[in-house]
Design a protein around this motif. Structure first.
Motif, PDB file in Angstrom:
ATOM      1  N   SER A  46       0.831  -1.209   0.000  1.00 68.65           N
ATOM      2  CA  SER A  46       0.000   0.000   0.000  1.00 68.65           C
ATOM      3  C   SER A  46       0.862   1.255   0.000  1.00 68.65           C
ATOM      4  N   ARG A  47       1.914   1.221   0.797  1.00 67.99           N
ATOM      5  CA  ARG A  47       2.801   2.387   0.886  1.00 67.99           C
ATOM      6  C   ARG A  47       3.476   2.656  -0.453  1.00 67.99           C
ATOM      7  N   ARG A  48       3.873   1.593  -1.145  1.00 70.75           N
ATOM      8  CA  ARG A  48       4.548   1.767  -2.430  1.00 70.75           C
ATOM      9  C   ARG A  48       3.595   2.201  -3.539  1.00 70.75           C
ATOM     10  N   VAL A  49       2.305   1.928  -3.367  1.00 70.20           N
ATOM     11  CA  VAL A  49       1.322   2.417  -4.340  1.00 70.20           C
ATOM     12  C   VAL A  49       1.271   3.945  -4.312  1.00 70.20           C
ATOM     13  N   MET A  50       1.537   4.531  -3.150  1.00 70.71           N
ATOM     14  CA  MET A  50       1.479   5.987  -3.012  1.00 70.71           C
ATOM     15  C   MET A  50       2.613   6.692  -3.748  1.00 70.71           C
ATOM     16  N   VAL A  51       3.732   5.994  -3.930  1.00 69.89           N
ATOM     17  CA  VAL A  51       4.932   6.624  -4.481  1.00 69.89           C
ATOM     18  C   VAL A  51       4.676   7.133  -5.899  1.00 69.89           C
ATOM     19  N   GLY A  52       4.964   8.412  -6.118  1.00 67.49           N
ATOM     20  CA  GLY A  52       4.859   8.989  -7.450  1.00 67.49           C
ATOM     21  C   GLY A  52       3.450   9.261  -7.922  1.00 67.49           C
ATOM     22  N   ARG A  53       2.471   9.172  -7.027  1.00 76.16           N
ATOM     23  CA  ARG A  53       1.084   9.400  -7.423  1.00 76.16           C
ATOM     24  C   ARG A  53       0.476  10.554  -6.641  1.00 76.16           C
ATOM     25  N   THR A  54      -0.417  11.263  -7.297  1.00 77.16           N
ATOM     26  CA  THR A  54      -1.168  12.308  -6.620  1.00 77.16           C
ATOM     27  C   THR A  54      -2.244  11.663  -5.755  1.00 77.16           C
ATOM     28  N   ARG A  55      -2.894  12.479  -4.951  1.00 81.40           N
ATOM     29  CA  ARG A  55      -3.977  11.987  -4.101  1.00 81.40           C
ATOM     30  C   ARG A  55      -5.064  11.311  -4.933  1.00 81.40           C
ATOM     31  N   ALA A  56      -5.455  11.953  -6.027  1.00 83.00           N
ATOM     32  CA  ALA A  56      -6.510  11.402  -6.884  1.00 83.00           C
ATOM     33  C   ALA A  56      -6.066  10.099  -7.544  1.00 83.00           C
ATOM     34  N   GLN A  57      -4.802  10.017  -7.943  1.00 84.47           N
ATOM     35  CA  GLN A  57      -4.292   8.801  -8.579  1.00 84.47           C
ATOM     36  C   GLN A  57      -4.229   7.638  -7.592  1.00 84.47           C
ATOM     37  N   GLN A  58      -3.896   7.929  -6.351  1.00 84.32           N
ATOM     38  CA  GLN A  58      -3.882   6.882  -5.327  1.00 84.32           C
ATOM     39  C   GLN A  58      -5.285   6.320  -5.127  1.00 84.32           C
ATOM     40  N   VAL A 100      -6.844   2.375  -5.926  1.00 92.91           N
ATOM     41  CA  VAL A 100      -7.593   1.531  -4.992  1.00 92.91           C
ATOM     42  C   VAL A 100      -8.941   1.149  -5.596  1.00 92.91           C
ATOM     43  N   ARG A 101      -9.584   2.086  -6.258  1.00 93.61           N
ATOM     44  CA  ARG A 101     -10.873   1.791  -6.901  1.00 93.61           C
ATOM     45  C   ARG A 101     -10.721   0.665  -7.920  1.00 93.61           C
ATOM     46  N   GLU A 102      -9.669   0.726  -8.730  1.00 87.98           N
ATOM     47  CA  GLU A 102      -9.451  -0.310  -9.738  1.00 87.98           C
ATOM     48  C   GLU A 102      -9.164  -1.663  -9.088  1.00 87.98           C
ATOM     49  N   VAL A 103      -8.438  -1.640  -7.971  1.00 88.40           N
ATOM     50  CA  VAL A 103      -8.162  -2.886  -7.254  1.00 88.40           C
ATOM     51  C   VAL A 103      -9.464  -3.491  -6.733  1.00 88.40           C
ATOM     52  N   LEU A 104     -10.314  -2.664  -6.142  1.00 90.14           N
ATOM     53  CA  LEU A 104     -11.587  -3.159  -5.609  1.00 90.14           C
ATOM     54  C   LEU A 104     -12.463  -3.733  -6.721  1.00 90.14           C
ATOM     55  N   CYS A 115      -7.830   4.299   1.998  1.00 95.85           N
ATOM     56  CA  CYS A 115      -8.902   3.568   2.674  1.00 95.85           C
ATOM     57  C   CYS A 115     -10.192   4.386   2.733  1.00 95.85           C
ATOM     58  N   LYS A 116     -10.181   5.464   3.493  1.00 94.26           N
ATOM     59  CA  LYS A 116     -11.407   6.233   3.745  1.00 94.26           C
ATOM     60  C   LYS A 116     -12.102   6.692   2.457  1.00 94.26           C
ATOM     61  N   ILE A 117     -11.419   7.511   1.664  1.00 96.21           N
ATOM     62  CA  ILE A 117     -12.053   8.093   0.475  1.00 96.21           C
ATOM     63  C   ILE A 117     -12.411   7.032  -0.567  1.00 96.21           C
ATOM     64  N   PRO A 118     -11.501   6.101  -0.915  1.00 98.14           N
ATOM     65  CA  PRO A 118     -11.880   5.087  -1.907  1.00 98.14           C
ATOM     66  C   PRO A 118     -13.035   4.195  -1.454  1.00 98.14           C
ATOM     67  N   THR A 119     -13.069   3.845  -0.162  1.00101.80           N
ATOM     68  CA  THR A 119     -14.147   2.984   0.333  1.00101.80           C
ATOM     69  C   THR A 119     -15.477   3.722   0.314  1.00101.80           C
ATOM     70  N   ASP A 175     -16.274   6.232  -1.600  1.00 99.39           N
ATOM     71  CA  ASP A 175     -16.643   6.438  -3.002  1.00 99.39           C
ATOM     72  C   ASP A 175     -17.156   5.153  -3.631  1.00 99.39           C
ATOM     73  N   PHE A 176     -16.527   4.020  -3.287  1.00100.54           N
ATOM     74  CA  PHE A 176     -16.907   2.748  -3.893  1.00100.54           C
ATOM     75  C   PHE A 176     -18.326   2.354  -3.497  1.00100.54           C
ATOM     76  N   PHE A 177     -18.622   2.445  -2.206  1.00100.17           N
ATOM     77  CA  PHE A 177     -19.970   2.087  -1.759  1.00100.17           C
ATOM     78  C   PHE A 177     -21.004   3.092  -2.259  1.00100.17           C
ATOM     79  N   THR A 178     -20.672   4.370  -2.192  1.00100.55           N
ATOM     80  CA  THR A 178     -21.644   5.403  -2.550  1.00100.55           C
ATOM     81  C   THR A 178     -21.916   5.443  -4.047  1.00100.55           C
TER      82      THR A 178
END
Length: 271
Positions: free
Chosen positions: A106-118, A122-126, A204-208, A210-213
């Motif tokens: 999860s930490r390495r997913v953040m590297v080189g990505r903006t907040r929106a890209q992160q 996660v959305r694509e993974v879900l 976690c918070k924002i993607p989850t 957004d995914f449910f909503t």
């Protein structure tokens, strides 16, 4: 106080006790117990400042491995990583992963990505974890009714224990109506292990929410408490815009996060 220093409780499910031997019969040779017949899981978190001890079984590790494998594709900055043949040979089985590995990916997913890209990663993974057409079927089975909200809250407690740790269903108020569609995560395992505010909000918070909503059509609001690492999930409540959410103004954990910026008033990963 004694309660503050107590070790976290554990719930263990052991194999059945041996059956008594009838009179006049030789006792049966005890069978060797196979590994995995006793499963333990933390049922109460450690106090703030201490780390909760979990004993994950094969099923919990399998969930960690499934998620981590999906996230591994995004674990380098700037896009999906193409796996080389030599790496495929060394690929671990899903049950060989542990929670530290999961958090590291999860930490390495953040590297080189903006907040929106992160959040999009996660959305694509879900979505990749679900069969085709699953969101549409979910919308049909669980329209945003009180029953659907309470049912999903009840499912969250056992199914996401491996991810967030001990939790319980609580009564909340949604649009002026009291209902048991809330889940109180006592001390989030993900936040406790990462120590990172940005990972909590962006991964976690924002993607989850957004995914449910938006994907499932069932509103969900998550309110992390960064003072004690607890979190309140409210099914049926539409989440506020990020700029109005108190979580978006949270500073780093200077003593917990290896990527923290102590001098910044707000965690840089939230900007």
């Amino acid at each position: 106080m004694a309660a503050a220093t107590a070790r976290p409780m554990e719930l263990c499910f052991a194999s059945r006790a041996a059956t008594p031997t009838p009179a006049g019969m030789a006792p049966a040779r005890p069978k060797k117990r196979r590994a995995g017949t006793v499963r333990c899981a933390a049922t109460a978190p450690a106090p703030m400042g201490e780390k909760t001890e979990y004993r994950d079984g094969p099923l919990e590790r399998a969930f960690m491995g499934l998620f981590a494998r999906k996230m591994e594709k995004y674990a380098t900055g700037g896009g999906k990583r193409k796996q080389q043949p030599a790496e495929k040979e060394k690929e671990k089985a899903v049950w060989e992963w542990d929670y530290e590995n999961f958090v590291d990916v999860s930490r390495r997913v953040m590297v080189g990505r903006t907040r929106a890209q992160q959040q999009e990663a996660v959305r694509e993974v879900l979505l990749s974890m679900l069969p085709p057409g699953a969101p549409e079927q979910f919308r049909k089975l669980f329209p945003p009714t009180r029953w659907a909200c309470e049912f999903n809250a009840a499912l969250t407690v056992p199914f996401f224990h491996w991810l967030v740790g001990p939790s319980e269903v609580i009564e909340v108020e949604v649009n002026g109506v009291k209902q048991k569609s809330g889940v109180l995560i006592k001390k989030c395992r993900y936040l406790e292990n990462s120590g990172c505010v940005g990972m909590c909000v962006n991964m976690c918070k924002i993607p989850t929410q957004d995914f449910f909503t938006n994907e499932f059509g069932l509103p969900l609001t998550m309110n992390p408490n960064f003072e004690d690492m607890s979190c309140e999930m409210i099914y049926g409540q539409v989440p506020p815009p990020l700029e109005e959410d108190p979580a978006s103004k949270q500073p780093c954990y200077p003593n917990l996060c290896s990527m923290s910026t102590p001098s910044a008033p707000v965690c840089p990963k939230l900007q």
